[in-house]
Scaffold this motif. Structure first.
Motif, PDB file in Angstrom:
ATOM      1  N   LEU A  81      -5.179  -5.009 -38.386  1.00  0.00           N
ATOM      2  CA  LEU A  81      -6.430  -5.745 -38.220  1.00  0.00           C
ATOM      3  C   LEU A  81      -6.309  -7.132 -38.829  1.00  0.00           C
ATOM      4  N   ASP A  82      -7.042  -8.082 -38.258  1.00  0.00           N
ATOM      5  CA  ASP A  82      -7.140  -9.367 -38.937  1.00  0.00           C
ATOM      6  C   ASP A  82      -8.214  -9.239 -40.012  1.00  0.00           C
ATOM      7  N   ARG A  83      -8.232 -10.171 -40.932  1.00  0.00           N
ATOM      8  CA  ARG A  83      -9.123 -10.080 -42.094  1.00  0.00           C
ATOM      9  C   ARG A  83     -10.599 -10.009 -41.695  1.00  0.00           C
ATOM     10  N   GLU A  84     -11.005 -10.820 -40.730  1.00  0.00           N
ATOM     11  CA  GLU A  84     -12.409 -10.849 -40.308  1.00  0.00           C
ATOM     12  C   GLU A  84     -12.842  -9.511 -39.721  1.00  0.00           C
ATOM     13  N   THR A  85     -12.011  -8.928 -38.879  1.00  0.00           N
ATOM     14  CA  THR A  85     -12.317  -7.631 -38.275  1.00  0.00           C
ATOM     15  C   THR A  85     -12.385  -6.548 -39.348  1.00  0.00           C
ATOM     16  N   ALA A  86     -11.463  -6.582 -40.297  1.00  0.00           N
ATOM     17  CA  ALA A  86     -11.448  -5.591 -41.370  1.00  0.00           C
ATOM     18  C   ALA A  86     -12.694  -5.701 -42.239  1.00  0.00           C
ATOM     19  N   GLU A  87     -13.125  -6.906 -42.548  1.00  0.00           N
ATOM     20  CA  GLU A  87     -14.333  -7.083 -43.359  1.00  0.00           C
ATOM     21  C   GLU A  87     -15.568  -6.617 -42.605  1.00  0.00           C
TER      22      GLU A  87
END
Length: 134
Positions: A81-87
């Motif tokens: 996942l990219d950071r934005e999706t994970a958050e």
């Protein structure tokens, strides 16, 4: 997303007080369908007690939310996942936890009522036992 960020997000969603201050999501998407989660929780909490015919619906909703939480947690743990999706995923998990907490606390009898009922039941059993002896 690096492993340290993933671990930080996993600690956040699994923390005991993660839902403190968290807002209830307006909707939750399950199997591509957006469900009005906040409205369901508010309406369910508004009734003076959970009627017998609604208990199954409430139990089903909680089961579905728990399954969805588990699915999202697994995705957060293992998917690339990219950071934005994970958050966003972590926020969704915390929101689902907030909804589950609200639904779990619907119309639970307070401790005083439970204690009184238990004392009355104990007294009835004791009286029944004494009646059998005489």
């Amino acid at each position: 997303m690096d492993d340290a960020t993933r671990e930080k997000l996993l600690r956040r969603v699994n923390r005991q007080g993660a839902t403190v201050g968290a807002s209830l999501p307006e909707t939750v998407t399950i199997d591509g369908e957006a469900l009005p989660l906040a409205e369901f929780v508010v309406e369910t909490r508004r009734v003076p007690g959970v009627p017998p015919e609604s208990r199954e619906l409430l139990a089903s909703a909680k089961k579905t939310l728990r399954s969805e939480r588990a699915r999202r947690l697994e995705r957060l743990e293992s998917d690339p996942l990219d950071r934005e999706t994970a958050e966003t995923l972590a926020d969704e998990i915390v929101g689902i936890d907030r909804a589950l907490n609200a639904l779990d606390n619907i119309r639970q009898p307070d401790y005083g009522d439970t204690a009184r009922a238990a004392a009355i039941d104990d007294h009835k059993r004791w009286t029944g036992f004494l009646d059998k002896l005489s």
